[in-house]
Design an enzyme around this catalytic site. Structure first.
Site, PDB file in Angstrom:
ATOM      1  N   HIS A 176       3.557  -1.847   3.906  1.00 29.86           N
ATOM      2  CA  HIS A 176       3.723  -0.428   3.549  1.00 29.86           C
ATOM      3  C   HIS A 176       5.218  -0.113   3.406  1.00 29.86           C
ATOM      4  O   HIS A 176       5.781   0.658   4.191  1.00 29.86           O
ATOM      5  CB  HIS A 176       3.097   0.466   4.616  1.00 29.86           C
ATOM      6  CG  HIS A 176       1.627   0.261   4.804  1.00 29.86           C
ATOM      7  ND1 HIS A 176       1.097  -0.763   5.563  1.00 29.86           N
ATOM      8  CD2 HIS A 176       0.563   0.947   4.314  1.00 29.86           C
ATOM      9  CE1 HIS A 176      -0.228  -0.694   5.548  1.00 29.86           C
ATOM     10  NE2 HIS A 176      -0.581   0.331   4.801  1.00 29.86           N
ATOM     11  N   ASP A 203       0.837  -1.208   0.000  1.00 33.35           N
ATOM     12  CA  ASP A 203       0.000   0.000   0.000  1.00 33.35           C
ATOM     13  C   ASP A 203       0.872   1.257   0.000  1.00 33.35           C
ATOM     14  O   ASP A 203       2.066   1.217   0.313  1.00 33.35           O
ATOM     15  CB  ASP A 203      -0.875   0.032   1.253  1.00 33.35           C
ATOM     16  CG  ASP A 203      -2.195  -0.688   1.060  1.00 33.35           C
ATOM     17  OD1 ASP A 203      -2.388  -1.318   0.011  1.00 33.35           O
ATOM     18  OD2 ASP A 203      -3.025  -0.637   1.980  1.00 33.35           O
TER      19      ASP A 203
END
Length: 315
Positions: free
Chosen positions: A243, A24
């Site tokens: 992430h 992400d």
């Protein structure tokens, strides 16, 4: 969509497990671009999603001119940090309900849910998808930053956009209680969101069997944590979120959780990760594979069947 047909289309037999390793926040800052570049070249990652409001998006698009990239649109309606913030792609005049007094996206999903007008949400999300395409990026899926779109009145817009653009969206097969816990929404809102989730499934959208995320509040032994998450995934298709970003002054200045993001980069570059998937008997899938299988199954639907369940939200 018939789940067994879906799994068969992906090459999975009953009892088998598959996972999408997904990054992400790509494009959040330069540190995420460098992490993505390294992992794409040297590491283990199957898909990622891109933040259209970010000023680093053109640099990412240039990076992606070479090689095979599986990127979705990380649909943004929130800007959660005080010193680094995003504004709507569609412009302030068209998105006045989506911004605070300074003209930036609301900091929390709760504020967005309280203020956002559905028509402006739809317009802004469409603008984000089109911005990626205008730079030559061909998205493989849609997902939601901070899960803000998994809420009543917004989830239906999210799923409808996926159907309109022929893109699967990241939704999880959960109960109303599960949605309340995952998305931090109240019980009544979770019940209504669950109804829209069922409508999305009936209309043909894909639902993941499980969703797991490497925590941003703990940068401890990432590989061991990932091993535990992989071992706990059920049969079917799961999504594992990270992430990744590289360390540096930029990342440390903007992200309070920078250490976990750096740890995610090390994880995806760790040569033990592909072996861990093999040991667990997990098939690694790309979102583009899911998109292709989903489109082929959708092509076999009766005319109009894909949209019959949608009550269009009011503007």
């Amino acid at each position: 969509m018939n789940r067994l047909q879906w799994l068969e289309k992906l090459g999975l037999r009953p009892g088998e497990r598959a996972v999408v390793l997904h990054a992400d926040d790509v494009g959040l800052c330069q540190a995420t671009l460098e992490a993505y570049r390294r992992i794409h070249t040297e590491g283990c990652l199957s898909s990622a999603s891109v933040m259209a409001p970010s000023p680093w998006l053109p640099a990412l698009a240039e990076l992606c001119l070479r090689g095979d990239h599986d990127l979705g649109v990380h649909l943004v309606l929130n800007s959660e940090w005080s010193s680094f913030r995003f504004a709507p792609v569609s412009g302030l005049a068209a998105a006045s309900s989506l911004v605070d007094a300074q003209g930036y996206f609301w900091a929390s999903a709760r504020d967005t849910h309280a203020h956002a007008r559905p028509g402006e949400v739809r317009l802004e999300l469409e603008a984000q998808i089109q911005r990626l395409r205008s730079l030559g990026l061909n998205p493989s899926h849609l997902d939601s930053h901070m899960l803000t779109l998994v809420a009543p009145g917004l989830l239906s817009i999210y799923a409808e956009l996926g159907m309109t653009h022929g893109l699967p969206i990241s939704l999880i097969r959960l109960s109303a209680d599960g949605l309340a816990r995952l998305c931090n929404i109240g019980a009544e809102a979770a019940q209504r969101a669950h109804g829209e989730l069922l409508q999305a499934s009936a209309a043909g959208q894909v639902l993941f069997d499980a969703w797991a995320e490497l925590p941003l509040n703990d940068a401890g032994d990432r590989f061991s944590h990932c091993q535990r998450l992989l071992g706990g995934l059920p049969e079917g298709v799961s999504l594992l979120i990270s992430h990744p970003a590289v360390d540096g002054p930029e990342l440390r200045a903007l992200a309070p959780d920078w250490a976990a993001r750096v740890a995610d980069t090390r994880l995806h570059l760790d040569p033990r990760l592909p072996k861990a998937l093999e040991v667990e008997g997990l098939k690694l899938l790309r979102m583009r594979e899911l998109m292709q299988a989903w489109r082929e199954l959708q092509a076999g639907s009766a005319p109009g069947e894909r949209f019959k369940a949608w009550p269009r939200p009011e503007h």
